[in-house]
Design a protein around this motif. Structure first.
Motif, PDB file in Angstrom:
ATOM      1  N   PHE A   1      -8.911   2.937  14.659  1.00 46.49           N
ATOM      2  CA  PHE A   1      -8.243   2.788  13.373  1.00 46.49           C
ATOM      3  C   PHE A   1      -7.456   1.484  13.342  1.00 46.49           C
ATOM      4  O   PHE A   1      -6.716   1.165  14.278  1.00 46.49           O
ATOM      5  N   TYR A   2      -7.621   0.725  12.241  1.00 46.80           N
ATOM      6  CA  TYR A   2      -6.766  -0.411  11.954  1.00 46.80           C
ATOM      7  C   TYR A   2      -5.775   0.035  10.880  1.00 46.80           C
ATOM      8  O   TYR A   2      -6.185   0.655   9.890  1.00 46.80           O
ATOM      9  N   ILE A   3      -4.509  -0.309  11.045  1.00 49.33           N
ATOM     10  CA  ILE A   3      -3.546   0.048  10.001  1.00 49.33           C
ATOM     11  C   ILE A   3      -2.564  -1.101   9.798  1.00 49.33           C
ATOM     12  O   ILE A   3      -2.064  -1.692  10.761  1.00 49.33           O
ATOM     13  N   GLY A   4      -2.346  -1.449   8.534  1.00 52.41           N
ATOM     14  CA  GLY A   4      -1.445  -2.558   8.229  1.00 52.41           C
ATOM     15  C   GLY A   4      -1.111  -2.586   6.751  1.00 52.41           C
ATOM     16  O   GLY A   4      -1.576  -1.747   5.972  1.00 52.41           O
ATOM     17  N   ALA A   5      -0.310  -3.556   6.375  1.00 53.97           N
ATOM     18  CA  ALA A   5       0.094  -3.729   4.977  1.00 53.97           C
ATOM     19  C   ALA A   5      -0.246  -5.142   4.525  1.00 53.97           C
ATOM     20  O   ALA A   5      -0.265  -6.075   5.329  1.00 53.97           O
TER      21      ALA A   5
ATOM     22  N   ARG B   1      -5.709  -5.780   4.815  1.00 54.02           N
ATOM     23  CA  ARG B   1      -7.002  -6.271   4.326  1.00 54.02           C
ATOM     24  C   ARG B   1      -7.883  -6.738   5.476  1.00 54.02           C
ATOM     25  O   ARG B   1      -9.102  -6.550   5.459  1.00 54.02           O
ATOM     26  N   LEU B   2      -7.287  -7.359   6.487  1.00 54.33           N
ATOM     27  CA  LEU B   2      -8.057  -7.803   7.642  1.00 54.33           C
ATOM     28  C   LEU B   2      -8.683  -6.617   8.363  1.00 54.33           C
ATOM     29  O   LEU B   2      -9.828  -6.689   8.836  1.00 54.33           O
TER      30      LEU B   2
ATOM     31  N   GLN C   1     -12.340   2.653  11.322  1.00 55.07           N
ATOM     32  CA  GLN C   1     -11.768   2.862   9.999  1.00 55.07           C
ATOM     33  C   GLN C   1     -10.534   1.991   9.790  1.00 55.07           C
ATOM     34  O   GLN C   1      -9.892   1.560  10.750  1.00 55.07           O
ATOM     35  N   ALA C   2     -10.208   1.770   8.528  1.00 61.99           N
ATOM     36  CA  ALA C   2      -9.016   1.001   8.191  1.00 61.99           C
ATOM     37  C   ALA C   2      -8.153   1.792   7.223  1.00 61.99           C
ATOM     38  O   ALA C   2      -8.661   2.496   6.347  1.00 61.99           O
ATOM     39  N   ILE C   3      -6.863   1.678   7.415  1.00 64.43           N
ATOM     40  CA  ILE C   3      -5.883   2.312   6.528  1.00 64.43           C
ATOM     41  C   ILE C   3      -4.886   1.240   6.107  1.00 64.43           C
ATOM     42  O   ILE C   3      -4.411   0.464   6.937  1.00 64.43           O
ATOM     43  N   MET C   4      -4.596   1.204   4.830  1.00 57.89           N
ATOM     44  CA  MET C   4      -3.734   0.140   4.295  1.00 57.89           C
ATOM     45  C   MET C   4      -2.591   0.727   3.484  1.00 57.89           C
ATOM     46  O   MET C   4      -2.781   1.696   2.739  1.00 57.89           O
TER      47      MET C   4
ATOM     48  N   MET D   1      -6.484   1.822  -1.078  1.00 57.14           N
ATOM     49  CA  MET D   1      -7.481   0.828  -1.477  1.00 57.14           C
ATOM     50  C   MET D   1      -7.077   0.058  -2.729  1.00 57.14           C
ATOM     51  O   MET D   1      -7.502  -1.073  -2.929  1.00 57.14           O
ATOM     52  N   SER D   2      -6.252   0.656  -3.564  1.00 55.61           N
ATOM     53  CA  SER D   2      -5.823  -0.053  -4.774  1.00 55.61           C
ATOM     54  C   SER D   2      -5.016  -1.299  -4.432  1.00 55.61           C
ATOM     55  O   SER D   2      -4.935  -2.248  -5.214  1.00 55.61           O
ATOM     56  N   ALA D   3      -4.415  -1.301  -3.227  1.00 55.72           N
ATOM     57  CA  ALA D   3      -3.619  -2.449  -2.803  1.00 55.72           C
ATOM     58  C   ALA D   3      -4.483  -3.553  -2.203  1.00 55.72           C
ATOM     59  O   ALA D   3      -3.985  -4.647  -1.946  1.00 55.72           O
ATOM     60  N   PHE D   4      -5.763  -3.272  -1.998  1.00 57.73           N
ATOM     61  CA  PHE D   4      -6.640  -4.293  -1.410  1.00 57.73           C
ATOM     62  C   PHE D   4      -6.814  -5.465  -2.366  1.00 57.73           C
ATOM     63  O   PHE D   4      -6.724  -6.623  -1.966  1.00 57.73           O
TER      64      PHE D   4
END
Length: 303
Positions: free
Chosen positions: A68-72, A77-78, A98-101, A105-108
């Motif tokens: 899992f990648y997680i960031g703001a 996005r990366l 997987q990625a969590i932001m 996804m609306s913030a992508f």
């Protein structure tokens, strides 16, 4: 989390770009280009930490774990960029990487900068994933102090998942909450505080390196060819055939015919041609070989 950002190198002013607004377009670009040359060196200096983290990722993926990648903001996005490329490049199931932001996804596509300020939300977003000891969570934050990422790492650690903190400041706060800390210090940005520039470039490089190296360890690469490429369009179909031809020395026609028989699976095609076996047999040998084509061919030939 600490509210004092003045000590962060990513927030400091770059002496080489103090007169940015007085330069011509070409001069601005030269300044940016010169600073960008520091990115690869910063990544090189962090290679020991990157290696340690990648070994852990590989072992857990082999055991059936997830990454899992997680960031703001840019960091989130990366994570999405790298995770989204794994299925077509390595034919991984969507759940493997997987990625969590922050903000979802609306913030992508539309920035939601306030989404990063809650540790509780970082924890909540990971709770839905039912983490376990086989999983790895990489928290990405150029500043190294994003509350959302800190909350996610703290929670992930409590579940027994392996945690990695990726930042661009030394002694980053999020490093304290992770099993491994990767601090790629690229220095002050050309545009002060705009970590979408050097810091983001470094983090993209690190994520690409780790995911690619991990997939090599999973047997998804032979020589420097992606033998698990997902042949889902014309370009990728042609690439798949070339890979088969390169690794087996067969003709284009046989490569195309075998690829069809192998349900568009390059690795199976290679084993079928090299060992002279059916698709079903190739599938069985690949399973016995834990996904490694060379070993599958060896096993098939010795039977």
């Amino acid at each position: 989390m600490s509210s004092d950002l003045s000590s962060l190198v990513t927030e400091q002013r770059n002496e080489n770009s103090m007169n940015l607004d007085q330069l011509s377009v070409e001069e601005v670009l030269k300044v940016i280009n010169k600073e960008d040359q520091k990115v690869a060196e910063a990544v090189r200096e962090a290679l020991p930490a990157i290696t340690e983290a990648t070994v852990q990722i590989s072992e857990r993926l082999k055991a059936g774990g997830r990454l899992f990648y997680i960031g703001a903001g840019t960091s989130g996005r990366l994570g999405y960029l790298d995770a989204s490329e794994c299925p077509p490049t390595f034919m991984t199931p969507p759940e493997m990487v997987q990625a969590i932001m922050a903000g979802g996804m609306s913030a992508f596509g539309k920035a939601r900068e306030n989404a990063e300020d809650s540790e509780e939300q970082g924890e909540a977003d990971l709770k839905n994933e039912q983490l376990n000891v086989k999983d790895t969570v990489i928290g990405i934050a150029a500043s190294g102090r994003t509350p959302y990422v800190a909350g996610a790492l703290k929670y992930a650690t409590s579940t027994g998942a392996y945690t990695i903190a990726l930042s661009s400041n030394r002694d980053a706060e999020i490093s304290r909450y992770a099993d491994s800390a990767i601090e790629v210090v690229t220095g002050p940005e050309v545009l002060t505080g705009s970590t979408r520039m050097k810091a983001a470039s470094a983090h993209k490089m690190v994520l690409n390196m780790m995911s690619t190296a991990a997939m090599v360890q999973l047997g998804k690469v032979q020589d420097n060819l992606m033998i698990d490429v997902h042949a889902s369009n014309y370009k990728l179909m042609e690439r798949a055939k070339r890979i088969i031809m390169d690794l087996t020395g067969t003709s284009y026609e046989i490569a195309a015919e075998t690829l069809e028989k192998a349900h568009l699976k390059v690795k199976h095609s290679i084993v079928m041609i090299e060992a002279g076996v059916s698709y079903e047999q190739a599938d069985d040998y690949i399973g016995q070989a834990s996904g490694y084509a060379r070993e599958a061919i060896r096993l098939a030939k010795q039977d």
